[in-house]
Design a protein around this motif. Structure first.
Motif, PDB file in Angstrom:
ATOM      1  N   ARG A   9       1.334   5.329  -5.676  1.00  0.00           N
ATOM      2  CA  ARG A   9       1.028   5.722  -4.298  1.00  0.00           C
ATOM      3  C   ARG A   9       0.827   4.459  -3.475  1.00  0.00           C
ATOM      4  NH1 ARG A   9      -2.969   6.457  -0.868  1.00  0.00           N
ATOM      5  NH2 ARG A   9      -3.028   8.291   0.447  1.00  0.00           N
ATOM      6  N   ILE A  10       1.346   4.477  -2.251  1.00  0.00           N
ATOM      7  CA  ILE A  10       1.186   3.347  -1.329  1.00  0.00           C
ATOM      8  C   ILE A  10       0.576   3.881  -0.047  1.00  0.00           C
ATOM      9  CG2 ILE A  10       2.390   1.581   0.029  1.00  0.00           C
ATOM     10  CD1 ILE A  10       4.443   1.397  -2.204  1.00  0.00           C
ATOM     11  N   ASP A  11      -0.410   3.200   0.452  1.00  0.00           N
ATOM     12  CA  ASP A  11      -1.125   3.635   1.660  1.00  0.00           C
ATOM     13  C   ASP A  11      -0.355   3.303   2.936  1.00  0.00           C
ATOM     14  OD1 ASP A  11      -3.284   4.727   0.279  1.00  0.00           O
ATOM     15  OD2 ASP A  11      -4.322   2.811   0.189  1.00  0.00           O
ATOM     16  N   ARG A  12       0.833   3.875   3.029  1.00  0.00           N
ATOM     17  CA  ARG A  12       1.673   3.769   4.224  1.00  0.00           C
ATOM     18  C   ARG A  12       2.424   5.073   4.385  1.00  0.00           C
ATOM     19  NH1 ARG A  12       2.538  -1.452   6.487  1.00  0.00           N
ATOM     20  NH2 ARG A  12       3.636  -0.240   8.061  1.00  0.00           N
ATOM     21  N   PRO A  13       2.799   5.420   5.616  1.00  0.00           N
ATOM     22  CA  PRO A  13       3.577   6.644   5.833  1.00  0.00           C
ATOM     23  C   PRO A  13       4.927   6.596   5.102  1.00  0.00           C
ATOM     24  CG  PRO A  13       2.750   5.771   7.911  1.00  0.00           C
ATOM     25  CD  PRO A  13       2.480   4.726   6.868  1.00  0.00           C
ATOM     26  N   ALA A  14       5.423   7.766   4.734  1.00  0.00           N
ATOM     27  CA  ALA A  14       6.708   7.854   4.028  1.00  0.00           C
ATOM     28  C   ALA A  14       7.827   7.195   4.822  1.00  0.00           C
ATOM     29  CB  ALA A  14       7.041   9.313   3.729  1.00  0.00           C
ATOM     30  N   LYS A  15       7.794   7.275   6.133  1.00  0.00           N
ATOM     31  CA  LYS A  15       8.836   6.656   6.964  1.00  0.00           C
ATOM     32  C   LYS A  15       8.907   5.152   6.703  1.00  0.00           C
ATOM     33  CE  LYS A  15      10.234   6.079  11.820  1.00  0.00           C
ATOM     34  NZ  LYS A  15      11.593   5.828  11.453  1.00  0.00           N
ATOM     35  N   PHE A  18      10.281   4.560   3.099  1.00  0.00           N
ATOM     36  CA  PHE A  18      11.707   4.872   3.098  1.00  0.00           C
ATOM     37  C   PHE A  18      12.513   3.743   3.736  1.00  0.00           C
ATOM     38  CE2 PHE A  18      15.434   6.678   5.226  1.00  0.00           C
ATOM     39  CZ  PHE A  18      16.085   7.272   4.159  1.00  0.00           C
ATOM     40  N   GLU A  19      12.105   3.301   4.917  1.00  0.00           N
ATOM     41  CA  GLU A  19      12.829   2.237   5.623  1.00  0.00           C
ATOM     42  C   GLU A  19      12.855   0.943   4.820  1.00  0.00           C
ATOM     43  OE1 GLU A  19      14.691   2.343   8.475  1.00  0.00           O
ATOM     44  OE2 GLU A  19      14.385   4.508   8.341  1.00  0.00           O
ATOM     45  N   ALA A  20      11.772   0.642   4.121  1.00  0.00           N
ATOM     46  CA  ALA A  20      11.740  -0.567   3.295  1.00  0.00           C
ATOM     47  C   ALA A  20      12.743  -0.476   2.152  1.00  0.00           C
ATOM     48  CB  ALA A  20      10.336  -0.802   2.741  1.00  0.00           C
ATOM     49  N   ILE A  21      12.969   0.720   1.651  1.00  0.00           N
ATOM     50  CA  ILE A  21      13.878   0.901   0.515  1.00  0.00           C
ATOM     51  C   ILE A  21      15.345   0.917   0.939  1.00  0.00           C
ATOM     52  CG2 ILE A  21      14.586   2.514  -1.314  1.00  0.00           C
ATOM     53  CD1 ILE A  21      11.580   3.334  -1.473  1.00  0.00           C
ATOM     54  N   VAL A  22      15.686   1.538   2.049  1.00  0.00           N
ATOM     55  CA  VAL A  22      17.104   1.752   2.376  1.00  0.00           C
ATOM     56  C   VAL A  22      17.716   0.725   3.320  1.00  0.00           C
ATOM     57  CG1 VAL A  22      16.917   4.232   1.927  1.00  0.00           C
ATOM     58  CG2 VAL A  22      16.695   3.389   4.278  1.00  0.00           C
ATOM     59  N   GLU A  64      17.788  11.635   1.678  1.00  0.00           N
ATOM     60  CA  GLU A  64      17.142  12.520   2.631  1.00  0.00           C
ATOM     61  C   GLU A  64      16.056  11.697   3.311  1.00  0.00           C
ATOM     62  OE1 GLU A  64      14.576  16.637   2.750  1.00  0.00           O
ATOM     63  OE2 GLU A  64      15.867  16.259   1.024  1.00  0.00           O
ATOM     64  N   PRO A  65      16.203  11.384   4.594  1.00  0.00           N
ATOM     65  CA  PRO A  65      15.266  10.487   5.277  1.00  0.00           C
ATOM     66  C   PRO A  65      13.797  10.825   4.997  1.00  0.00           C
ATOM     67  CG  PRO A  65      17.064  11.013   6.735  1.00  0.00           C
ATOM     68  CD  PRO A  65      17.229  11.886   5.515  1.00  0.00           C
TER      69      PRO A  65
END
Length: 145
Positions: A9-15, A18-22, A64-65
């Motif tokens: 778990r990371i204390d940041r929003p999924a957005k 996601f952006e860091a990964i893609v 899926e964003p």
């Protein structure tokens, strides 16, 4: 089919996760030295990991964003599921196949180490702005019979 699952778990929003990964900027900030492009479904990108003298093509699968990313790379398929959890994001990383023999156990040990590194460097980047802390060519995991 044997699969490896790593959860955190990371204390940041999924957005943000996601952006860091893609994205090229995100991924090259914590995981790869270079990537030839963003993760877009149906494309192939090239990732380089010079600290272990590796460069290979990655076939991007379904995305899926803010929820799901998948790809195939040498030796297997990877999925990353993201779920919002009270201000943070739960990650479930699955890689398969691992194999049911000693070689599969060795692969699972190495990939567990790699995915733990992935989550730790992702966290360091998202929470503290740290880019590529401590990429090492000296870490080894070995399984023997």
């Amino acid at each position: 089919m044997t699969k490896l699952i790593v959860e955190d778990r990371i204390d940041r929003p999924a957005k943000d996760v996601f952006e860091a990964i893609v994205t090229v900027e995100g991924l090259s900030s914590f995981f790869v030295a270079t990537t030839s492009g963003p993760m877009v479904p149906g494309t192939t990108v090239t990732w380089s990991f010079p600290h272990v003298d590796a460069t290979f093509d990655v076939a991007i699968g379904e995305i899926e964003p803010d929820r799901f990313v998948s790809w195939s790379w040498p030796g297997g398929q990877v999925t990353i599921e993201l779920a919002e959890t009270g201000g943070g994001t739960a990650l479930t990383i699955t890689e398969q196949p691992m194999g049911d023999d000693v070689e599969g156990a060795a692969r699972a040990a190495g990939q567990t180490q790699g995915w733990t590194y992935f989550v730790c460097t992702l966290r360091a980047h998202l929470l503290h702005g740290i880019r590529h802390f401590g990429l090492s060519d000296g870490i080894r995991a070995t399984v023997s019979a």
